[in-house]
Design a protein around this motif. Structure first.
Motif, PDB file in Angstrom:
ATOM      1  N   ALA A   1     -13.603  49.849  34.094  1.00  0.00           N
ATOM      2  CA  ALA A   1     -14.231  48.551  33.839  1.00  0.00           C
ATOM      3  C   ALA A   1     -15.457  48.446  34.725  1.00  0.00           C
ATOM      4  O   ALA A   1     -15.349  48.470  35.944  1.00  0.00           O
ATOM      5  CB  ALA A   1     -13.259  47.416  34.166  1.00  0.00           C
TER       6      ALA A   1
ATOM      7  N   GLY B   1     -21.540  49.802  36.846  1.00  0.00           N
ATOM      8  CA  GLY B   1     -22.441  49.774  38.000  1.00  0.00           C
ATOM      9  C   GLY B   1     -22.455  51.165  38.620  1.00  0.00           C
ATOM     10  O   GLY B   1     -21.929  52.129  38.035  1.00  0.00           O
TER      11      GLY B   1
ATOM     12  N   THR C   1     -20.700  52.431  41.020  1.00  0.00           N
ATOM     13  CA  THR C   1     -19.362  52.985  41.284  1.00  0.00           C
ATOM     14  C   THR C   1     -18.730  53.494  39.998  1.00  0.00           C
ATOM     15  O   THR C   1     -18.222  54.633  39.946  1.00  0.00           O
ATOM     16  CB  THR C   1     -18.452  51.904  41.915  1.00  0.00           C
ATOM     17  N   GLY C   2     -18.765  52.663  38.948  1.00  0.00           N
ATOM     18  CA  GLY C   2     -18.145  53.054  37.684  1.00  0.00           C
ATOM     19  C   GLY C   2     -18.811  54.282  37.082  1.00  0.00           C
ATOM     20  O   GLY C   2     -18.133  55.194  36.587  1.00  0.00           O
TER      21      GLY C   2
ATOM     22  N   LYS D   1     -19.470  44.782  30.780  1.00  0.00           N
ATOM     23  CA  LYS D   1     -19.614  43.406  30.283  1.00  0.00           C
ATOM     24  C   LYS D   1     -21.017  43.105  29.749  1.00  0.00           C
ATOM     25  O   LYS D   1     -21.194  42.492  28.708  1.00  0.00           O
ATOM     26  CB  LYS D   1     -19.282  42.453  31.437  1.00  0.00           C
TER      27      LYS D   1
ATOM     28  N   ILE E   1     -34.209  46.782  46.012  1.00  0.00           N
ATOM     29  CA  ILE E   1     -34.337  48.164  46.481  1.00  0.00           C
ATOM     30  C   ILE E   1     -33.142  48.455  47.379  1.00  0.00           C
ATOM     31  O   ILE E   1     -32.864  47.709  48.325  1.00  0.00           O
ATOM     32  CB  ILE E   1     -35.625  48.354  47.320  1.00  0.00           C
TER      33      ILE E   1
ATOM     34  N   VAL F   1     -13.564  43.430  30.091  1.00  0.00           N
ATOM     35  CA  VAL F   1     -12.102  43.430  30.234  1.00  0.00           C
ATOM     36  C   VAL F   1     -11.645  41.986  30.454  1.00  0.00           C
ATOM     37  O   VAL F   1     -12.194  41.273  31.292  1.00  0.00           O
ATOM     38  CB  VAL F   1     -11.679  44.305  31.439  1.00  0.00           C
TER      39      VAL F   1
ATOM     40  N   GLY G   1     -17.156  45.018  40.230  1.00  0.00           N
ATOM     41  CA  GLY G   1     -17.942  44.221  41.176  1.00  0.00           C
ATOM     42  C   GLY G   1     -17.138  43.202  41.974  1.00  0.00           C
ATOM     43  O   GLY G   1     -15.930  43.057  41.813  1.00  0.00           O
TER      44      GLY G   1
ATOM     45  N   ALA H   1     -12.208  50.060  42.880  1.00  0.00           N
ATOM     46  CA  ALA H   1     -13.187  50.835  43.650  1.00  0.00           C
ATOM     47  C   ALA H   1     -14.497  50.063  43.749  1.00  0.00           C
ATOM     48  O   ALA H   1     -14.808  49.227  42.893  1.00  0.00           O
ATOM     49  CB  ALA H   1     -13.421  52.200  42.992  1.00  0.00           C
ATOM     50  N   GLY H   2     -15.261  50.354  44.782  1.00  0.00           N
ATOM     51  CA  GLY H   2     -16.569  49.719  44.962  1.00  0.00           C
ATOM     52  C   GLY H   2     -16.421  48.262  45.362  1.00  0.00           C
ATOM     53  O   GLY H   2     -15.435  47.856  45.988  1.00  0.00           O
ATOM     54  N   ASP H   3     -17.413  47.447  44.953  1.00  0.00           N
ATOM     55  CA  ASP H   3     -17.404  46.026  45.324  1.00  0.00           C
ATOM     56  C   ASP H   3     -16.147  45.299  44.847  1.00  0.00           C
ATOM     57  O   ASP H   3     -15.796  44.254  45.401  1.00  0.00           O
ATOM     58  CB  ASP H   3     -18.638  45.312  44.754  1.00  0.00           C
TER      59      ASP H   3
END
Ligand SMILES: Cc1cc2nc3c(=O)[nH]c(=O)nc-3n(C[C@H](O)[C@H](O)[C@H](O)COP(=O)(O)OP(=O)(O)OC[C@H]3O[C@@H](n4cnc5c(N)ncnc54)[C@H](O)[C@@H]3O)c2cc1C
Length: 471
Positions: free
Chosen positions: A4, A7, A9-10, A29, A39, A119, A149, A271-273
């Motif tokens: 899902a 970004g 990470t995905g 999404k 940046i 999702v 996220g 994972a990630g944010d």
């Protein structure tokens, strides 16, 4: 496998899974890639990972190299000595560009990305995860990873706690045209920046300025601010709205810090944010997410392909959650050091002095750039659990051998073997390798899983990380 969120990470996770031939569907999404051109900086470990996957050459032309100083609390210091010059820089690159490059890489490797699909619900049993999208379509998969996220729907659906500190400040950021001459802007901005750390107005292309200004309060809203919000806040802080108009994009971000209680619930992972958020000081969030993905990808692939040793997947949380905890902590420290409070300023002056010691400077740089991480693989030499730098090996350099995301036995005594693991682990017999050890076993993420010269001990560790041999 369903991911899902497309970004950074995905997208990175999708590519890592494809290296192992796992079928991957990424549902995203948004119908279009992001337009907000913040940046971001890629730090040393992320640059190394990009080199390990053969991506660095593709990324470099899109970024600007800046010196690898510690970037700790924006304290300018020269880079410490002893860094590998190949990766000793920070690469400034627009986030949409790095996202596009990672997505293209994942798609080239065979990942499927479906945009405009969010999702909305998740169910799981012992064998499957069922994902319901916002349009009602239901999909089934062995695993789901929420890379969606900081406001992660997947995390909320799992009921995973996200404790931490709520946002105390919020900033507005965007790109827009201005209505007054550049010289006037420069004078006014210099005055305001003497007292406001969270303020800038700087050129970002022909006729366009990048604007950062504190918001009126903390809203914790997802939708972007309006141009009127910017005008109001510019007035409040600078006494003029600089005649801003024609925005390219507008966004907001807060300084909340939160860490998920758990990175895994059954067949669903985060994972990630989605698993950790913190303010952008030190520029670590995207780096952390991409590194989560490289840690998780091969473990999930091993699970799907059926060779994962028991509990391999649980090492993802065991290894990565403490790393995120440390990033949150160093971000807290940096936030304090940026305060205008006299006590904090005194500590900052002291730290500036201490950073003249190369070891202190290096220690902080290792934290920010993630090259100091040592996973706990048990007792052993200091190198065990650390990433192996990109050393010279026969016919080239180490990271050139890691493009396919497989394990690697680097064998300086030239009498070790990977035997029945040769479908998962490569073997380089090379007595000339620039390595102070007889042999090392590298995981696909480049971390040292074993050091030694004893074949039986090696076999034990091959089993530990790569499961049973084929014969
Ligand atoms: C001003 C600023 C500066 C920053 N500078 C840096 C820096 O210099 N270096 C650095 O490393 N980091 C930096 N960061 C942090 C970085 O932007 C984030 O950490 C990074 O974007 C996290 O990546 P991600 O893929 O985990 O999540 P995201 O980038 O948030 O991506 C999540 C994706 O999931 C999608 N999604 C959401 N919900 C759903 C759903 N229900 N179904 C499907 N898809 C969904 C979203 O549309 C999005 O595309 C900065 C952040 C800010 C605000």
């Amino acid at each position: 496998m369903i991911i899902a969120g497309c970004g950074p990470t995905g997208a990175m996770l999708a590519a890592e899974l494809r290296l192992h031939d796992v079928r991957v569907l990424v549902v995203e999404k948004e119908t279009e890639p992001p337009s907000a051109v913040r940046i971001v900086g890629l730090h040393i470990r992320s640059l190394e990972l990009m080199a390990m996957r053969g991506l660095l050459e593709r990324i470099l032309p899109h970024g600007r190299r800046r010196p690898a100083s510690a970037y700790f609390a924006a304290i300018p210091k020269p880079a410490p000595t002893g860094l590998d010059p190949r990766y000793a820089y920070l690469l400034g690159i627009p986030q949409p560009v790095i996202e596009r490059l990672l997505e293209e890489h994942a798609v080239e490797l065979g990942a499927q990305v479906r945009r405009g699909r969010a999702v909305a619900a998740v169910e799981q049993d012992d064998d499957w995860v069922t994902v319901e999208l916002a349009d009602g379509e239901r999909l089934r998969s062995r695993f789901l990873v929420g890379c969606d996220g900081g406001r992660s729907t997947v995390r909320k659906l799992l009921g995973v706690g996200f404790p931490g500190e709520p946002a105390r400040t919020e900033s507005l950021m965007g790109e827009m045209a201005v209505g007054i001459p550049p010289e006037e802007i420069a004078v006014r901005v210099a005055e305001i920046r003497e007292t406001h750390q969270r303020f800038w107005l700087r050129p970002a292309g022909v006729g366009v300025y990048s604007v950062l200004v504190p918001a009126a309060g903390v809203s914790d809203r997802a939708e972007p601010p309006t141009l009127d919000d910017f005008k109001r806040q510019l007035h409040a802080v600078a006494g003029t709205d600089f005649g801003v108009h024609s925005p390219r994009w507008l966004s907001r971000f807060g300084d909340a810090m939160r860490l998920a209680d758990s990175y895994r619930v059954g067949r669903v992972l985060l994972a990630g944010d989605a698993a950790h958020i913190h303010p952008p000081i030190g520029g670590q969030g995207l780096n952390l997410g991409v590194q989560d993905a490289v840690n998780l990808g091969w473990k999930l692939a091993a699970q799907v392909r059926g060779w994962a040793p028991e509990a391999l997947l649980d090492t993802y949380q065991a290894e990565r959650r403490p790393v995120a905890e440390d990033v949150l902590d160093n971000t807290r420290a940096q936030t304090q050091l940026l305060s205008t409070d006299p006590g904090a300023q005194a500590v900052r002056r002291l730290l500036i002095e201490l950073m003249d010691f190369d070891e202190v400077n290096l220690h902080l740089l290792k934290k920010i750039t993630a090259i100091g991480i040592r996973y706990d693989f048990g007792d052993g030499p200091d190198l065990l659990g650390r990433r192996l730098p990109d050393i010279d090996v026969k016919h080239g350099h180490l990271y050139g051998l890691l493009h396919h995301g497989r394990g690697l036995l680097l064998d300086r005594i030239e009498r070790l073997t990977v035997g029945g693991w040769s479908d998962r682990v490569d073997h380089l017999a090379d007595s000339t390798a620039a390595l102070d050890a007889p042999g090392v076993l590298l995981r696909p993420d480049g971390h040292v899983a074993w050091i030694g010269d004893d074949q039986r001990d090696l076999d034990h560790h091959l089993t530990r990380w790569f499961g049973r041999p084929v014969h």
